[in-house]
Design a protein around this motif. Sequence first.
Motif, PDB file in Angstrom:
ATOM      1  N   LYS A  34      34.597  40.831  55.259  1.00 13.86           N
ATOM      2  CA  LYS A  34      35.892  41.122  53.707  1.00 13.86           C
ATOM      3  C   LYS A  34      37.203  40.787  54.380  1.00 13.86           C
ATOM      4  N   TYR A  35      37.189  39.914  55.928  1.00 16.59           N
ATOM      5  CA  TYR A  35      38.777  39.062  55.637  1.00 16.59           C
ATOM      6  C   TYR A  35      38.445  37.744  55.430  1.00 16.59           C
TER       7      TYR A  35
ATOM      8  N   VAL B 202      44.689  37.167  49.100  1.00 16.05           N
ATOM      9  CA  VAL B 202      44.093  38.422  48.690  1.00 16.05           C
ATOM     10  C   VAL B 202      44.020  39.727  49.376  1.00 16.05           C
ATOM     11  N   PHE B 203      43.861  40.801  49.454  1.00 15.38           N
ATOM     12  CA  PHE B 203      44.268  42.411  50.249  1.00 15.38           C
ATOM     13  C   PHE B 203      42.558  42.141  49.646  1.00 15.38           C
ATOM     14  N   PRO B 204      41.438  42.772  50.346  1.00 15.26           N
ATOM     15  CA  PRO B 204      40.034  42.131  50.425  1.00 15.26           C
ATOM     16  C   PRO B 204      39.731  43.189  50.057  1.00 15.26           C
ATOM     17  N   VAL B 205      39.215  43.975  48.839  1.00 12.31           N
ATOM     18  CA  VAL B 205      38.468  45.650  48.529  1.00 12.31           C
ATOM     19  C   VAL B 205      36.779  45.655  47.866  1.00 12.31           C
TER      20      VAL B 205
ATOM     21  N   PHE C 176      42.167  37.115  36.707  1.00  8.21           N
ATOM     22  CA  PHE C 176      43.443  38.095  36.879  1.00  8.21           C
ATOM     23  C   PHE C 176      43.297  38.527  38.310  1.00  8.21           C
ATOM     24  N   PHE C 177      42.828  39.257  38.304  1.00  8.28           N
ATOM     25  CA  PHE C 177      42.923  40.845  40.029  1.00  8.28           C
ATOM     26  C   PHE C 177      43.060  39.056  41.028  1.00  8.28           C
ATOM     27  N   ILE C 178      42.865  37.844  41.092  1.00 11.69           N
ATOM     28  CA  ILE C 178      42.863  37.385  42.319  1.00 11.69           C
ATOM     29  C   ILE C 178      44.327  36.608  41.691  1.00 11.69           C
ATOM     30  N   GLN C 179      45.170  36.636  41.022  1.00  6.44           N
ATOM     31  CA  GLN C 179      47.022  36.034  40.486  1.00  6.44           C
ATOM     32  C   GLN C 179      47.114  36.730  40.528  1.00  6.44           C
ATOM     33  N   GLU C 180      46.917  38.385  39.830  1.00 10.91           N
ATOM     34  CA  GLU C 180      48.081  39.139  39.067  1.00 10.91           C
ATOM     35  C   GLU C 180      48.157  40.255  39.944  1.00 10.91           C
TER      36      GLU C 180
ATOM     37  N   ALA D 194      49.480  49.798  44.257  1.00  9.06           N
ATOM     38  CA  ALA D 194      51.276  48.970  43.987  1.00  9.06           C
ATOM     39  C   ALA D 194      50.385  47.371  43.271  1.00  9.06           C
ATOM     40  N   ARG D 195      49.575  46.820  44.137  1.00  8.59           N
ATOM     41  CA  ARG D 195      48.703  45.913  43.236  1.00  8.59           C
ATOM     42  C   ARG D 195      48.719  45.632  41.850  1.00  8.59           C
TER      43      ARG D 195
END
Length: 394
Positions: free
Chosen positions: A21-22, A34-37, A346-350, A385-386
Amino acid sequence: EEKVSYDFSTSAGREETNAEKYALRKKLFGTTDVFPVWVADMDIDTPDFVLNAVKERLKHPIIGYEEVPKSAYEAQIEWMKNEHGISYETRDMLYSHSVVASIRVAIEAFSEKGDGVIVQTPVYPPFFHSVTELNRVLTLNPLKLKDDGTYVFDLEDLKAKCDDKTKLLLLCSPHNPVGRVWKREELEQILEFCLERDIVVFADEIHSDLVYSPNKHVPFASLSQSAREISVTALGVGKTFNMAGFAMSTVAVPNEKLKERFKKAYDRVHFAGGTVLSHVAFESAYLHGKEWLEDLKLHLYKNYKTLEALTLRYPHLIRLTPIEATYLAWLDCRGLGLRDKELRTFFIQEAKLGLSAGLSFGREGSGFTRLNFALDSAKMSDVIARLEKALKGK
Protein backbone atom coordinates in the motif's frame (compact mmCIF):
# COMPACT_ATOMS: atom_id res chain seq x y z
CA GLU A 1 -16.53 -12.05 32.75
CA GLU A 2 -15.99 -8.61 31.32
CA LYS A 3 -16.13 -8.06 27.57
CA VAL A 4 -12.73 -7.27 26.09
CA SER A 5 -13.02 -4.02 24.24
CA TYR A 6 -10.56 -3.54 21.46
CA ASP A 7 -9.12 -0.15 20.68
CA PHE A 8 -8.95 1.00 17.06
CA SER A 9 -7.99 4.61 17.74
CA THR A 10 -4.42 4.21 16.45
CA SER A 11 -2.32 1.59 14.66
CA ALA A 12 1.32 0.90 13.92
CA GLY A 13 2.97 3.00 11.20
CA ARG A 14 3.67 1.12 7.97
CA GLU A 15 5.87 3.49 5.98
CA GLU A 16 9.03 1.75 7.15
CA THR A 17 7.71 -1.72 6.33
CA ASN A 18 7.49 -3.23 2.88
CA ALA A 19 3.68 -2.73 2.83
CA GLU A 20 2.47 -2.75 -0.77
CA LYS A 21 0.00 0.00 0.00
CA TYR A 22 2.87 2.37 0.86
CA ALA A 23 5.82 0.97 -1.11
CA LEU A 24 4.04 1.24 -4.47
CA ARG A 25 2.90 4.85 -4.07
CA LYS A 26 5.54 6.39 -6.33
CA LYS A 27 4.95 3.81 -9.04
CA LEU A 28 1.16 4.11 -8.97
CA PHE A 29 0.53 7.74 -8.15
CA GLY A 30 3.78 9.37 -9.27
CA THR A 31 4.49 10.65 -5.76
CA THR A 32 4.94 9.38 -2.21
CA ASP A 33 3.03 12.45 -0.99
CA VAL A 34 -0.32 10.64 -0.89
CA PHE A 35 -2.03 8.77 1.88
CA PRO A 36 -2.76 5.31 0.42
CA VAL A 37 -6.37 4.11 0.57
CA TRP A 38 -6.28 1.71 -2.37
CA VAL A 39 -5.21 -1.93 -1.78
CA ALA A 40 -7.67 -3.89 0.41
CA ASP A 41 -5.81 -4.47 3.62
CA MET A 42 -6.35 -2.55 6.85
CA ASP A 43 -4.35 0.15 8.55
CA ILE A 44 -5.40 -1.55 11.77
CA ASP A 45 -3.17 -3.90 13.75
CA THR A 46 -3.54 -7.61 13.07
CA PRO A 47 -5.13 -8.99 16.27
CA ASP A 48 -2.89 -10.01 19.17
CA PHE A 49 -4.28 -13.57 19.41
CA VAL A 50 -3.03 -14.20 15.87
CA LEU A 51 0.42 -12.76 16.57
CA ASN A 52 0.64 -14.67 19.85
CA ALA A 53 -0.04 -17.98 18.10
CA VAL A 54 2.86 -17.22 15.75
CA LYS A 55 5.18 -16.27 18.64
CA GLU A 56 4.26 -19.51 20.37
CA ARG A 57 5.10 -21.54 17.26
CA LEU A 58 8.44 -19.75 16.92
CA LYS A 59 9.54 -21.25 20.23
CA HIS A 60 10.13 -24.42 18.25
CA PRO A 61 13.32 -23.82 16.26
CA ILE A 62 12.49 -25.90 13.18
CA ILE A 63 10.32 -24.44 10.46
CA GLY A 64 10.02 -27.22 7.91
CA TYR A 65 7.44 -28.60 5.51
CA GLU A 66 3.96 -28.98 6.95
CA GLU A 67 0.57 -30.00 5.71
CA VAL A 68 -2.33 -27.78 6.77
CA PRO A 69 -3.36 -29.37 10.08
CA LYS A 70 -6.87 -30.82 10.20
CA SER A 71 -7.51 -28.61 13.24
CA ALA A 72 -7.11 -25.47 11.11
CA TYR A 73 -9.82 -26.62 8.70
CA GLU A 74 -11.97 -27.68 11.63
CA ALA A 75 -11.69 -24.22 13.20
CA GLN A 76 -12.81 -22.67 9.92
CA ILE A 77 -15.66 -25.16 9.47
CA GLU A 78 -16.90 -24.45 13.00
CA TRP A 79 -16.76 -20.70 12.31
CA MET A 80 -18.69 -21.08 9.04
CA LYS A 81 -21.37 -23.09 10.82
CA ASN A 82 -21.73 -20.60 13.69
CA GLU A 83 -21.44 -17.42 11.67
CA HIS A 84 -23.09 -18.33 8.38
CA GLY A 85 -25.11 -21.46 9.01
CA ILE A 86 -23.34 -23.63 6.47
CA SER A 87 -21.75 -27.03 7.11
CA TYR A 88 -18.64 -28.28 5.36
CA GLU A 89 -16.53 -31.38 5.92
CA THR A 90 -12.73 -31.28 6.11
CA ARG A 91 -12.64 -33.35 2.91
CA ASP A 92 -14.39 -30.47 1.09
CA MET A 93 -11.55 -28.05 1.87
CA LEU A 94 -8.39 -27.26 -0.08
CA TYR A 95 -5.60 -24.83 0.79
CA SER A 96 -4.90 -21.87 -1.48
CA HIS A 97 -2.50 -18.98 -1.00
CA SER A 98 -4.96 -16.50 -2.53
CA VAL A 99 -8.45 -16.15 -3.92
CA VAL A 100 -7.03 -14.97 -7.24
CA ALA A 101 -5.05 -18.20 -7.55
CA SER A 102 -8.22 -20.15 -6.74
CA ILE A 103 -10.17 -18.26 -9.43
CA ARG A 104 -7.56 -19.19 -12.01
CA VAL A 105 -7.66 -22.84 -11.03
CA ALA A 106 -11.46 -22.79 -11.33
CA ILE A 107 -11.30 -21.23 -14.81
CA GLU A 108 -8.84 -23.92 -15.93
CA ALA A 109 -10.85 -26.69 -14.27
CA PHE A 110 -14.35 -25.88 -15.50
CA SER A 111 -13.86 -24.34 -18.93
CA GLU A 112 -11.80 -24.80 -22.09
CA LYS A 113 -10.10 -22.13 -24.19
CA GLY A 114 -12.82 -20.26 -26.04
CA ASP A 115 -15.53 -21.02 -23.46
CA GLY A 116 -17.45 -18.18 -21.84
CA VAL A 117 -16.92 -17.06 -18.25
CA ILE A 118 -19.47 -14.64 -16.75
CA VAL A 119 -18.15 -11.63 -14.86
CA GLN A 120 -20.46 -9.06 -13.22
CA THR A 121 -18.87 -5.63 -13.46
CA PRO A 122 -17.91 -3.27 -11.88
CA VAL A 123 -15.87 -5.88 -10.04
CA TYR A 124 -12.50 -6.72 -8.49
CA PRO A 125 -10.09 -6.48 -11.49
CA PRO A 126 -8.50 -9.99 -11.30
CA PHE A 127 -11.92 -11.41 -12.17
CA PHE A 128 -11.70 -10.24 -15.75
CA HIS A 129 -7.91 -10.34 -16.16
CA SER A 130 -7.92 -14.01 -15.16
CA VAL A 131 -10.50 -14.82 -17.82
CA THR A 132 -8.72 -13.07 -20.69
CA GLU A 133 -5.23 -14.18 -19.70
CA LEU A 134 -6.40 -17.81 -19.77
CA ASN A 135 -7.92 -17.29 -23.24
CA ARG A 136 -11.53 -17.74 -22.19
CA VAL A 137 -14.29 -15.51 -23.55
CA LEU A 138 -15.15 -12.68 -21.17
CA THR A 139 -18.93 -12.65 -20.86
CA LEU A 140 -19.72 -9.33 -19.22
CA ASN A 141 -22.99 -9.11 -17.31
CA PRO A 142 -22.86 -5.62 -15.74
CA LEU A 143 -24.78 -4.97 -12.56
CA LYS A 144 -27.71 -2.57 -12.92
CA LEU A 145 -27.24 0.78 -11.18
CA LYS A 146 -30.50 1.99 -9.67
CA ASP A 147 -31.49 5.63 -9.08
CA ASP A 148 -30.83 5.30 -5.36
CA GLY A 149 -27.19 4.44 -6.09
CA THR A 150 -27.50 0.72 -5.29
CA TYR A 151 -26.75 -2.16 -7.63
CA VAL A 152 -28.72 -5.27 -8.57
CA PHE A 153 -28.18 -8.26 -10.87
CA ASP A 154 -29.37 -7.83 -14.47
CA LEU A 155 -30.98 -11.18 -15.25
CA GLU A 156 -32.38 -10.22 -18.63
CA ASP A 157 -28.90 -9.24 -19.76
CA LEU A 158 -27.49 -12.45 -18.29
CA LYS A 159 -29.95 -14.58 -20.26
CA ALA A 160 -29.16 -12.67 -23.44
CA LYS A 161 -25.38 -12.96 -23.09
CA CYS A 162 -25.00 -16.69 -22.44
CA ASP A 163 -24.84 -19.57 -24.89
CA ASP A 164 -23.96 -23.25 -24.68
CA LYS A 165 -20.26 -22.36 -24.47
CA THR A 166 -20.80 -20.46 -21.20
CA LYS A 167 -19.35 -22.71 -18.50
CA LEU A 168 -18.61 -20.66 -15.39
CA LEU A 169 -19.97 -17.71 -13.43
CA LEU A 170 -17.66 -15.75 -11.12
CA LEU A 171 -19.80 -14.47 -8.27
CA CYS A 172 -18.47 -11.79 -5.93
CA SER A 173 -20.47 -12.15 -2.71
CA PRO A 174 -20.44 -9.83 -0.78
CA HIS A 175 -19.54 -7.64 -3.73
CA ASN A 176 -16.31 -5.68 -4.13
CA PRO A 177 -16.44 -2.73 -4.90
CA VAL A 178 -20.19 -2.00 -4.72
CA GLY A 179 -20.61 -3.34 -1.16
CA ARG A 180 -23.76 -5.38 -1.79
CA VAL A 181 -24.79 -8.33 0.37
CA TRP A 182 -26.89 -10.36 -2.07
CA LYS A 183 -30.28 -11.38 -0.72
CA ARG A 184 -31.42 -15.00 -0.81
CA GLU A 185 -34.01 -14.26 -3.56
CA GLU A 186 -31.34 -12.62 -5.74
CA LEU A 187 -28.96 -15.54 -5.35
CA GLU A 188 -31.77 -18.01 -6.04
CA GLN A 189 -32.36 -16.39 -9.43
CA ILE A 190 -28.67 -16.81 -10.27
CA LEU A 191 -28.82 -20.40 -9.06
CA GLU A 192 -31.86 -21.24 -11.17
CA PHE A 193 -30.19 -19.75 -14.23
CA CYS A 194 -26.96 -21.70 -13.69
CA LEU A 195 -28.75 -24.99 -12.99
CA GLU A 196 -30.75 -24.70 -16.22
CA ARG A 197 -27.60 -24.16 -18.23
CA ASP A 198 -25.18 -26.39 -16.39
CA ILE A 199 -22.95 -23.49 -15.35
CA VAL A 200 -20.54 -23.87 -12.40
CA VAL A 201 -20.52 -21.02 -9.87
CA PHE A 202 -17.26 -19.85 -8.34
CA ALA A 203 -18.32 -17.84 -5.26
CA ASP A 204 -15.70 -15.45 -3.92
CA GLU A 205 -16.97 -15.04 -0.34
CA ILE A 206 -13.77 -13.59 1.11
CA HIS A 207 -15.66 -10.55 2.52
CA SER A 208 -18.46 -12.60 4.10
CA ASP A 209 -17.43 -11.83 7.70
CA LEU A 210 -17.42 -8.07 7.09
CA VAL A 211 -21.18 -7.64 6.82
CA TYR A 212 -22.99 -4.86 8.69
CA SER A 213 -26.25 -5.62 10.46
CA PRO A 214 -29.12 -5.97 9.67
CA ASN A 215 -27.66 -7.50 6.49
CA LYS A 216 -26.93 -11.21 6.53
CA HIS A 217 -24.50 -13.03 4.27
CA VAL A 218 -26.07 -16.02 2.52
CA PRO A 219 -23.39 -18.46 1.34
CA PHE A 220 -24.22 -19.46 -2.24
CA ALA A 221 -23.70 -23.15 -1.40
CA SER A 222 -26.25 -22.87 1.42
CA LEU A 223 -29.17 -22.09 -0.92
CA SER A 224 -30.00 -25.74 -1.57
CA GLN A 225 -28.45 -29.14 -2.14
CA SER A 226 -28.30 -28.39 -5.86
CA ALA A 227 -26.47 -25.10 -5.16
CA ARG A 228 -23.97 -27.08 -3.12
CA GLU A 229 -23.41 -29.43 -6.06
CA ILE A 230 -22.51 -26.68 -8.55
CA SER A 231 -20.48 -24.35 -6.39
CA VAL A 232 -16.84 -23.77 -5.52
CA THR A 233 -16.38 -21.26 -2.70
CA ALA A 234 -13.33 -19.17 -1.77
CA LEU A 235 -13.07 -18.40 1.95
CA GLY A 236 -10.49 -17.03 4.34
CA VAL A 237 -9.13 -14.85 7.11
CA GLY A 238 -7.15 -12.38 4.98
CA LYS A 239 -9.77 -9.63 4.89
CA THR A 240 -11.58 -10.37 8.16
CA PHE A 241 -8.55 -10.27 10.45
CA ASN A 242 -6.11 -8.24 8.33
CA MET A 243 -3.92 -11.26 7.60
CA ALA A 244 -3.33 -10.99 3.84
CA GLY A 245 0.41 -11.28 4.45
CA PHE A 246 -0.04 -14.82 5.78
CA ALA A 247 -1.14 -15.87 2.27
CA MET A 248 -3.63 -18.51 3.39
CA SER A 249 -7.17 -19.04 2.21
CA THR A 250 -9.27 -22.08 1.38
CA VAL A 251 -11.54 -23.38 -1.34
CA ALA A 252 -14.59 -25.45 -0.45
CA VAL A 253 -15.72 -27.97 -3.09
CA PRO A 254 -18.35 -30.36 -1.69
CA ASN A 255 -19.28 -32.07 -4.98
CA GLU A 256 -16.94 -35.00 -5.69
CA LYS A 257 -17.05 -34.68 -9.50
CA LEU A 258 -16.28 -30.96 -9.37
CA LYS A 259 -13.58 -31.59 -6.80
CA GLU A 260 -11.92 -34.11 -9.09
CA ARG A 261 -11.89 -31.60 -11.95
CA PHE A 262 -10.72 -28.81 -9.66
CA LYS A 263 -7.95 -31.00 -8.21
CA LYS A 264 -6.62 -31.82 -11.69
CA ALA A 265 -5.97 -28.15 -12.45
CA TYR A 266 -4.92 -27.49 -8.85
CA ASP A 267 -2.31 -30.27 -8.83
CA ARG A 268 -0.74 -29.01 -12.07
CA VAL A 269 0.38 -25.91 -10.16
CA HIS A 270 1.45 -27.69 -6.97
CA PHE A 271 0.02 -25.51 -4.20
CA ALA A 272 1.56 -27.61 -1.39
CA GLY A 273 0.39 -26.64 2.10
CA GLY A 274 1.40 -23.05 2.63
CA THR A 275 3.58 -21.89 5.50
CA VAL A 276 3.91 -23.23 9.02
CA LEU A 277 3.26 -19.83 10.60
CA SER A 278 0.14 -19.29 8.48
CA HIS A 279 -1.40 -22.52 9.77
CA VAL A 280 -1.33 -21.44 13.40
CA ALA A 281 -2.32 -17.86 12.59
CA PHE A 282 -5.31 -19.02 10.54
CA GLU A 283 -6.51 -21.43 13.21
CA SER A 284 -6.08 -18.88 16.01
CA ALA A 285 -8.09 -16.26 14.10
CA TYR A 286 -11.06 -18.59 13.79
CA LEU A 287 -10.81 -19.85 17.37
CA HIS A 288 -10.47 -16.48 19.08
CA GLY A 289 -11.69 -13.85 16.63
CA LYS A 290 -15.38 -13.41 17.36
CA GLU A 291 -15.24 -10.51 19.85
CA TRP A 292 -12.49 -8.69 18.01
CA LEU A 293 -14.50 -8.89 14.79
CA GLU A 294 -17.66 -7.56 16.43
CA ASP A 295 -15.73 -4.57 17.76
CA LEU A 296 -13.98 -4.07 14.43
CA LYS A 297 -17.27 -3.98 12.52
CA LEU A 298 -18.65 -1.30 14.84
CA HIS A 299 -15.48 0.71 14.26
CA LEU A 300 -15.58 0.26 10.48
CA TYR A 301 -19.22 1.23 10.31
CA LYS A 302 -18.45 4.37 12.29
CA ASN A 303 -15.78 5.22 9.70
CA TYR A 304 -18.33 4.63 6.94
CA LYS A 305 -20.83 6.97 8.62
CA THR A 306 -18.15 9.69 8.89
CA LEU A 307 -17.49 9.33 5.18
CA GLU A 308 -21.22 9.42 4.48
CA ALA A 309 -21.62 12.62 6.49
CA LEU A 310 -18.87 14.23 4.40
CA THR A 311 -20.43 13.22 1.06
CA LEU A 312 -23.82 14.53 2.25
CA ARG A 313 -22.21 17.96 2.67
CA TYR A 314 -21.19 17.90 -1.03
CA PRO A 315 -24.04 15.96 -2.69
CA HIS A 316 -23.64 17.79 -6.00
CA LEU A 317 -20.01 16.61 -6.28
CA ILE A 318 -19.81 13.16 -4.75
CA ARG A 319 -22.18 10.33 -3.79
CA LEU A 320 -21.43 7.38 -1.56
CA THR A 321 -22.84 4.04 -2.67
CA PRO A 322 -24.88 2.64 0.26
CA ILE A 323 -22.78 -0.08 1.86
CA GLU A 324 -23.87 -3.42 3.31
CA ALA A 325 -20.47 -5.13 3.58
CA THR A 326 -16.70 -4.74 3.09
CA TYR A 327 -14.57 -1.75 4.11
CA LEU A 328 -14.41 -0.45 0.55
CA ALA A 329 -16.37 2.67 -0.28
CA TRP A 330 -17.54 3.05 -3.89
CA LEU A 331 -17.69 6.76 -4.56
CA ASP A 332 -19.70 8.20 -7.43
CA CYS A 333 -17.67 11.25 -8.48
CA ARG A 334 -19.49 12.01 -11.72
CA GLY A 335 -20.78 15.27 -10.20
CA LEU A 336 -17.21 16.61 -10.35
CA GLY A 337 -17.50 16.57 -14.14
CA LEU A 338 -13.98 15.24 -14.63
CA ARG A 339 -12.68 12.63 -17.06
CA ASP A 340 -11.21 9.53 -15.39
CA LYS A 341 -7.60 10.68 -15.73
CA GLU A 342 -8.45 14.11 -14.37
CA LEU A 343 -10.38 12.57 -11.50
CA ARG A 344 -7.33 10.55 -10.51
CA THR A 345 -5.15 13.67 -10.69
CA PHE A 346 -7.70 15.65 -8.66
CA PHE A 347 -7.52 13.16 -5.78
CA ILE A 348 -3.72 12.89 -5.92
CA GLN A 349 -3.07 16.64 -6.09
CA GLU A 350 -5.98 18.21 -4.22
CA ALA A 351 -6.74 15.52 -1.61
CA LYS A 352 -3.29 13.89 -1.56
CA LEU A 353 -4.98 10.50 -1.53
CA GLY A 354 -4.07 7.37 -3.44
CA LEU A 355 -7.35 5.67 -4.42
CA SER A 356 -8.27 2.77 -6.70
CA ALA A 357 -9.37 4.07 -10.11
CA GLY A 358 -12.99 3.23 -10.85
CA LEU A 359 -12.17 2.30 -14.43
CA SER A 360 -9.97 -0.57 -13.24
CA PHE A 361 -13.17 -2.35 -12.11
CA GLY A 362 -14.62 -2.29 -15.63
CA ARG A 363 -16.19 0.26 -17.96
CA GLU A 364 -19.06 0.78 -15.50
CA GLY A 365 -16.50 2.18 -13.04
CA SER A 366 -15.94 5.30 -15.13
CA GLY A 367 -16.47 8.39 -12.97
CA PHE A 368 -16.18 6.34 -9.77
CA THR A 369 -13.34 5.66 -7.35
CA ARG A 370 -12.83 3.15 -4.53
CA LEU A 371 -11.70 4.23 -1.08
CA ASN A 372 -10.56 1.80 1.62
CA PHE A 373 -11.83 3.05 4.99
CA ALA A 374 -10.34 0.26 7.12
CA LEU A 375 -8.23 2.72 9.10
CA ASP A 376 -7.70 3.54 12.74
CA SER A 377 -9.66 6.58 13.93
CA ALA A 378 -6.72 8.97 13.68
CA LYS A 379 -5.94 8.04 10.07
CA MET A 380 -9.63 8.16 9.18
CA SER A 381 -9.88 11.74 10.49
CA ASP A 382 -6.90 12.63 8.35
CA VAL A 383 -8.48 11.11 5.23
CA ILE A 384 -11.76 12.98 5.86
CA ALA A 385 -9.87 16.26 6.30
CA ARG A 386 -8.00 15.70 3.01
CA LEU A 387 -11.22 14.92 1.14
CA GLU A 388 -12.98 17.92 2.64
CA LYS A 389 -10.18 20.26 1.60
CA ALA A 390 -10.31 18.96 -1.98
CA LEU A 391 -14.11 19.16 -2.26
CA LYS A 392 -14.22 22.65 -0.69
CA GLY A 393 -11.91 23.86 -3.41
CA LYS A 394 -14.31 22.78 -6.17
